[in-house]
Design a protein around this motif. Structure first.
Motif, PDB file in Angstrom:
ATOM      1  N   MET A 176      27.839 -81.509  22.518  1.00 13.06           N
ATOM      2  CA  MET A 176      29.754 -80.776  22.356  1.00 13.06           C
ATOM      3  C   MET A 176      30.384 -81.354  21.917  1.00 13.06           C
ATOM      4  N   MET A 177      30.470 -82.838  23.328  1.00 16.96           N
ATOM      5  CA  MET A 177      31.971 -84.100  22.860  1.00 16.96           C
ATOM      6  C   MET A 177      31.335 -84.878  21.595  1.00 16.96           C
ATOM      7  N   PRO A 180      31.853 -82.305  17.782  1.00 17.32           N
ATOM      8  CA  PRO A 180      32.527 -81.222  18.438  1.00 17.32           C
ATOM      9  C   PRO A 180      32.506 -79.980  17.630  1.00 17.32           C
ATOM     10  N   ARG A 181      32.415 -79.988  16.422  1.00 18.02           N
ATOM     11  CA  ARG A 181      31.838 -79.285  15.677  1.00 18.02           C
ATOM     12  C   ARG A 181      30.795 -78.204  15.977  1.00 18.02           C
ATOM     13  N   ILE A 183      30.124 -77.206  18.974  1.00 22.06           N
ATOM     14  CA  ILE A 183      30.331 -76.646  20.195  1.00 22.06           C
ATOM     15  C   ILE A 183      29.817 -75.089  20.172  1.00 22.06           C
TER      16      ILE A 183
END
Lengths: 233, 233
Positions: A176-177, A180-181, A183
């Motif tokens: 995710m980091m 971020p899209r 997540i």
């Protein structure tokens, strides 16, 4: 006459127990299909799991009724009653495992049906699911053979599953980091991982009921070490 | 003699029922403290919730045993037996609500004890928790008064909680995307929100057992509309 009644009672009990094992088999299949659907992006399989959940639910309702009827008609003694209590509780956990399998299937639809920006990744999920299916099989086997010794092994496996889940969580946070899209997608996968982790908890519960049934001791909420002492005593 | 026995039986049943309500009161307190701890960052309160969970567990074990003894000694008839089955299932859900409260408290420690880069935010959590506490109170009240009509109201509230959870999830994803360094913290908050959502499911289960007890109909796994028909029939 008394013997006749007792034989009928044994037959009824045996029939209920074998249907619990059938329910366990169906639930096991549901987990395997749900995880295969998730990992291979097989939406038809996911849909089949969601549709089959009502079969699990129907088995719970029907087994619950049968157990109540047996208790009402047969007025079982302490030992038989403990067996019937074990069955009632086992059914509840099996039904909830079924719910978790359906949840994995719903997450699969979310993961693959949305506009995906990245490839989903399932670092630990396959491994975790194999562990919990093994736990479930052992728990059902312990139920069938009234073997309390399986409980400590299953409790240790549950700790392994929890560790695997924490590791998968760290992986997912890293993905995710990185982007971020992704997540939202990885949170859906996280919920699927959580569902697998919960299946392990339910299998553990089931094995603890067997200890209670056989040993008359309630080992829920005790440590693995304490449980070991109780079981081996 | 028969009347005497029956009076004793009634007294035993009444004692068990009032202890279920006590357990419900403790569990309600655990939820409220856990959520207060989370929102106010009160780590002492969180620790107290974690420590008190064993009291909930002990109540489950002791009530389970008492119900088994009553069934074995009293050989209850169909109606009384249904009541005792309702009690066994209710206790299981109350114990799991206790687990969820402890989970919220554990998440609180993770949220506040780690190096925080951002202020935690709890958009919907307070509101969700008030809803599930209200559901639990209604479910306990329905249990005490053997009132099946509460179940449909609680089922509707459960749909509201699910909607609130999805909304909270969207908020949390937005926060994570704004600053990916907060992902880990907001995932802990997400698990706390999930625990609250699950408490709603357990309260719903409890109200469905009351319908089964009073109406003799199993409304688990049915829609709110079907349930309404069964309850009002």
């Amino acid at each position: 006459m008394a013997e006749h009644t007792s034989k009928q009672f044994d037959a009824e009990l045996e029939s209920v127990r074998s249907r619990v094992l059938q329910m366990g088999g169906l639930v096991e299949e549901q987990i395997i299909h749900a995880v295969d659907g998730l990992i291979n992006g097989d939406l038809e399989l996911a849909q089949a799991v969601i549709q089959n959940d009502h079969r699990v639910n129907a088995m719970e309702v029907s087994l619950d009724e049968d157990v109540s009827h047996i208790i009402a008609r047969r007025q079982p003694t302490a030992g038989d009653l403990r067996m019937l209590m074990m069955i009632i509780k086992t059914i509840t956990d099996l039904e909830r495992i079924g719910d978790e399998a359906a949840k994995i299937a719903r997450m699969t639809k979310l993961v693959y049906e949305s506009d995906r920006i990245a490839q989903p990744r399932f670092s630990q999920i396959k491994f975790m699911s194999e562990l919990v299916v093994d736990m479930l099989r052992r728990a059902l086997d312990a139920f069938a053979r009234l073997d309390p010794t399986a409980a400590t092994q299953i409790a240790r496996q549950d700790m392994q599953v929890d560790e695997q889940f924490r590791s998968e969580l760290r992986h997912l946070i890293t993905y995710m980091m990185e982007d971020p899209r992704t997540i939202s997608m990885f949170i859906d996968i996280l919920f699927a991982a959580k569902a697998i982790e919960r299946i392990g908890d339910h299998a553990k519960n089931m094995s603890e009921y067997v200890v209670y049934m056989v040993k008359g001791k309630d080992v829920r909420h005790t440590s693995v070490e304490e449980m070991e002492r109780e079981v081996l005593e």
